[in-house]
Enzyme design. Structure first.
Site, PDB file in Angstrom:
ATOM      1  N   ASP A   1      -9.070  16.381  -4.806  1.00 35.17           N
ATOM      2  CA  ASP A   1      -8.381  16.295  -3.516  1.00 35.17           C
ATOM      3  C   ASP A   1      -8.863  15.057  -2.775  1.00 35.17           C
ATOM      4  O   ASP A   1     -10.066  14.756  -2.754  1.00 35.17           O
ATOM      5  CB  ASP A   1      -8.654  17.544  -2.687  1.00 35.17           C
TER       6      ASP A   1
ATOM      7  N   TYR B   1      -8.259  12.145   0.738  1.00 34.07           N
ATOM      8  CA  TYR B   1      -8.394  12.096   2.206  1.00 34.07           C
ATOM      9  C   TYR B   1      -7.689  10.816   2.642  1.00 34.07           C
ATOM     10  O   TYR B   1      -8.304   9.888   3.128  1.00 34.07           O
ATOM     11  CB  TYR B   1      -9.899  12.059   2.505  1.00 34.07           C
TER      12      TYR B   1
ATOM     13  N   HIS C   1      -5.123  11.385  10.081  1.00 33.36           N
ATOM     14  CA  HIS C   1      -5.979  12.564   9.932  1.00 33.36           C
ATOM     15  C   HIS C   1      -7.455  12.168   9.985  1.00 33.36           C
ATOM     16  O   HIS C   1      -8.246  12.805  10.696  1.00 33.36           O
ATOM     17  CB  HIS C   1      -5.670  13.256   8.605  1.00 33.36           C
TER      18      HIS C   1
ATOM     19  N   ARG D   1     -17.337  12.770  15.497  1.00 34.55           N
ATOM     20  CA  ARG D   1     -18.222  11.619  15.704  1.00 34.55           C
ATOM     21  C   ARG D   1     -17.764  10.847  16.939  1.00 34.55           C
ATOM     22  O   ARG D   1     -17.431   9.655  16.863  1.00 34.55           O
ATOM     23  CB  ARG D   1     -18.210  10.707  14.468  1.00 34.55           C
TER      24      ARG D   1
ATOM     25  N   GLU E   1      -4.123  22.840   5.171  1.00 39.22           N
ATOM     26  CA  GLU E   1      -3.967  21.389   5.081  1.00 39.22           C
ATOM     27  C   GLU E   1      -2.655  21.142   4.336  1.00 39.22           C
ATOM     28  O   GLU E   1      -2.516  21.503   3.167  1.00 39.22           O
ATOM     29  CB  GLU E   1      -5.146  20.717   4.372  1.00 39.22           C
TER      30      GLU E   1
ATOM     31  N   GLU F   1      -0.318  19.150   2.285  1.00 44.82           N
ATOM     32  CA  GLU F   1      -0.544  18.045   1.362  1.00 44.82           C
ATOM     33  C   GLU F   1       0.579  17.956   0.328  1.00 44.82           C
ATOM     34  O   GLU F   1       1.438  18.837   0.228  1.00 44.82           O
ATOM     35  CB  GLU F   1      -1.880  18.219   0.625  1.00 44.82           C
TER      36      GLU F   1
ATOM     37  N   ASP G   1      -4.007  23.071   0.939  1.00 45.72           N
ATOM     38  CA  ASP G   1      -5.449  23.116   0.674  1.00 45.72           C
ATOM     39  C   ASP G   1      -6.107  23.970   1.756  1.00 45.72           C
ATOM     40  O   ASP G   1      -6.610  23.461   2.749  1.00 45.72           O
ATOM     41  CB  ASP G   1      -6.012  21.692   0.670  1.00 45.72           C
TER      42      ASP G   1
ATOM     43  N   ARG H   1     -13.076  26.280   7.892  1.00 45.22           N
ATOM     44  CA  ARG H   1     -13.757  25.198   8.605  1.00 45.22           C
ATOM     45  C   ARG H   1     -15.191  25.547   8.982  1.00 45.22           C
ATOM     46  O   ARG H   1     -16.063  24.671   9.004  1.00 45.22           O
ATOM     47  CB  ARG H   1     -12.974  24.834   9.873  1.00 45.22           C
TER      48      ARG H   1
ATOM     49  N   GLN I   1     -17.242  25.344   5.775  1.00 45.73           N
ATOM     50  CA  GLN I   1     -17.290  23.923   5.400  1.00 45.73           C
ATOM     51  C   GLN I   1     -18.284  23.150   6.265  1.00 45.73           C
ATOM     52  O   GLN I   1     -19.066  22.331   5.763  1.00 45.73           O
ATOM     53  CB  GLN I   1     -15.891  23.319   5.538  1.00 45.73           C
TER      54      GLN I   1
ATOM     55  N   TYR J   1     -21.521  21.352   4.289  1.00 44.67           N
ATOM     56  CA  TYR J   1     -21.023  20.116   3.720  1.00 44.67           C
ATOM     57  C   TYR J   1     -21.857  18.881   4.000  1.00 44.67           C
ATOM     58  O   TYR J   1     -21.512  17.800   3.605  1.00 44.67           O
ATOM     59  CB  TYR J   1     -19.570  20.010   4.132  1.00 44.67           C
TER      60      TYR J   1
ATOM     61  N   LYS K   1     -13.627  25.323   0.568  1.00 45.47           N
ATOM     62  CA  LYS K   1     -12.344  24.884   0.010  1.00 45.47           C
ATOM     63  C   LYS K   1     -11.962  25.609  -1.278  1.00 45.47           C
ATOM     64  O   LYS K   1     -10.781  25.706  -1.605  1.00 45.47           O
ATOM     65  CB  LYS K   1     -12.417  23.380  -0.306  1.00 45.47           C
TER      66      LYS K   1
ATOM     67  N   THR L   1      -6.130  27.270  -3.462  1.00 48.27           N
ATOM     68  CA  THR L   1      -5.254  26.130  -3.219  1.00 48.27           C
ATOM     69  C   THR L   1      -3.866  26.543  -3.693  1.00 48.27           C
ATOM     70  O   THR L   1      -3.701  26.906  -4.855  1.00 48.27           O
ATOM     71  CB  THR L   1      -5.713  24.886  -4.003  1.00 48.27           C
TER      72      THR L   1
ATOM     73  N   THR M   1      -4.779  15.843   3.668  1.00 47.37           N
ATOM     74  CA  THR M   1      -3.933  16.272   4.774  1.00 47.37           C
ATOM     75  C   THR M   1      -2.989  15.165   5.215  1.00 47.37           C
ATOM     76  O   THR M   1      -3.402  14.029   5.427  1.00 47.37           O
ATOM     77  CB  THR M   1      -4.802  16.700   5.962  1.00 47.37           C
TER      78      THR M   1
ATOM     79  N   GLU N   1      -6.466  19.812  13.712  1.00 49.00           N
ATOM     80  CA  GLU N   1      -5.936  18.745  14.560  1.00 49.00           C
ATOM     81  C   GLU N   1      -4.964  19.275  15.609  1.00 49.00           C
ATOM     82  O   GLU N   1      -4.983  18.833  16.760  1.00 49.00           O
ATOM     83  CB  GLU N   1      -5.221  17.709  13.693  1.00 49.00           C
TER      84      GLU N   1
END
Length: 404
Positions: free
Chosen positions: A117, A119, A124, A133, A191, A193, A225, A229, A232, A236, A245, A249, A338, A352
């Site tokens: 998978d 990104y 996103h 961040r 997600e 996808e 996906d 959260r 994760q 992670y 995850k 799927t 995503t 999001e």
């Protein structure tokens, strides 16, 4: 309505012809099917009845033999099936081999080998960066514009559309908690996808260049996906997604061949950083796809992500996935990551859409930050086709059920 008489403009008309695997009514036997309108053609039986040399590829319980046969066979089979469902001389032979879509059982259409998978959406990635961040000078990580970021997932939990998704359990720890706790995820997400299905394998130690993308990739499908959260977030760092995850799927029951999407090819967004030669697609055919996606929860549309905005293309992802010498296998599946556009309505995850739970969605049956037990999520999409007609992609649906 008889299957030969599909209404003009039907997104599953003879310009589309996606492949799947089904069981006829009253049978547990699986065979390759091709969708036409709201019917399914038993492709193996049709091939046998019409003396096709490709009958051995189509009278199978999985798409893998057809996937492995290669691009020439893919084109020949598609050309033959198009004739079977459009040429009046074939009607008497082929029409009895159709089944109403509502009466068949659909299965996972291919045996999944490896699952990767990515990104690949800048929108996103920037949204996630701004959420987690906020003090960083750039919402993207330093490597993001230089390579397609991805992770290896769990192929054994790829399931076909319509399969219930059991709410996963695991460790989670909020920033203010003194220690982790164990229990069902309370921040279960989606997600939206697109998945790409590999047909022809490659030799270990030999990277697959950008120009060989269509020699190896058979087609695409919608992919959800599912993401826990809270699990994760705790697991992670410093590695990547794992239990948050790997529990499920979901993919469509229908694989749309790339040949059905030639009219949907578009250039990807303008590159802002110089790419290394193996990723430089400036001299390649347009690598993006104009897919118009829709996300609904319990029948209510909450987002419409545009796949044309994806920064990294499927060809670049394939090239990067193999540049270290890793080999491809028939049945490999890789997800785009995503799909999110620049506006709030175009975001492909609840993370999001609710801005990490801060701004709940108002649905007819109540507010949502993340998924509740009983929620049904459906992804659908279409692409521009020849002469203005739409190419429909098989939808992906999953219902959340509580864990034991």
């Amino acid at each position: 309505m008889p299957p030969f008489d599909v209404p003009e403009g039907d997104p599953f008309g003879p310009h589309n012809l996606p492949y799947g695997v089904f069981s006829p009514p009253g049978s547990s036997e699986r065979t390759v099917g091709v969708r036409l309108g709201d019917h399914v053609l038993d492709a193996g039986a049709a091939a046998h009845a019409l003396g096709s040399p490709y009958a051995s590829l189509l009278a199978r319980p999985t798409l893998n033999p057809l996937l492995a046969a290669g691009r020439t066979a893919w084109s020949d089979v598609r050309r033959a099936i198009t004739a079977w469902v459009t040429v009046p001389a074939h009607r008497e032979t082929v029409e009895p081999l159709f089944h109403p879509l509502s009466e068949v059982t659909l299965h996972l259409p291919f045996e999944v080998a490896d699952y990767v998978d990515f990104y690949a959406s800048e929108n996103h990635a920037r949204n996630v960066g701004r959420m987690f961040r906020p003090d960083a000078p750039d919402s993207l990580t330093p490597n993001w514009k230089h390579l397609p970021i991805g992770y290896h997932g769990r192929s054994g939990t790829v399931v076909v559309s319509g399969t219930d998704v059991v709410r996963p359990a695991g460790q989670r720890k909020a920033p203010t908690d003194p220690a982790p706790v164990f229990g069902p995820s309370v921040r279960l997400d989606i997600e939206a996808e697109v998945g790409f299905v590999v047909g022809v394998p490659s030799e270990m130690g030999r990277p697959v260049p950008l120009g060989a993308f269509r020699d190896h990739v058979f087609g695409l499908c919608l992919l959800n996906d599912w993401s826990a959260r809270d699990i994760q977030a705790w697991e992670y760092v410093p590695l990547g997604p794992f239990l948050g995850k790997s529990f499920a799927t979901s993919v469509s029951a229908w694989i749309t061949p790339l040949d059905a999407l030639d009219a949907a090819r578009v250039a990807p967004p303008e590159r802002t950083h110089e790419l290394l030669p193996y990723l430089d697609d400036s001299d390649e055919e347009p690598g993006g796809y104009d897919l118009r996606m829709s996300v609904s929860i319990n029948g209510h549309v909450v987002a419409e992500p545009p796949f044309s905005t994806m920064y990294w293309t499927a060809a670049q992802q394939l090239a990067h996935m193999t540049v270290n010498g890793a080999s491809l296998r028939t049945g490999d599946l890789y997800g785009s990551g995503t799909v999110s556009g620049p506006t709030e309505r175009e975001r492909g995850s609840l993370l999001e859409l609710t801005w990490n739970g801060r701004d709940p969605l108002e649905l007819p049956d109540g507010k949502r930050t993340f998924l509740e037990d009983g929620d049904v999520v459906t992804l659908s999409a279409w692409a521009p086709g020849p002469d203005g007609v739409r190419v429909g992609l098989g939808e992906v649906t999953g219902r959340i059920v509580p864990g034991s």
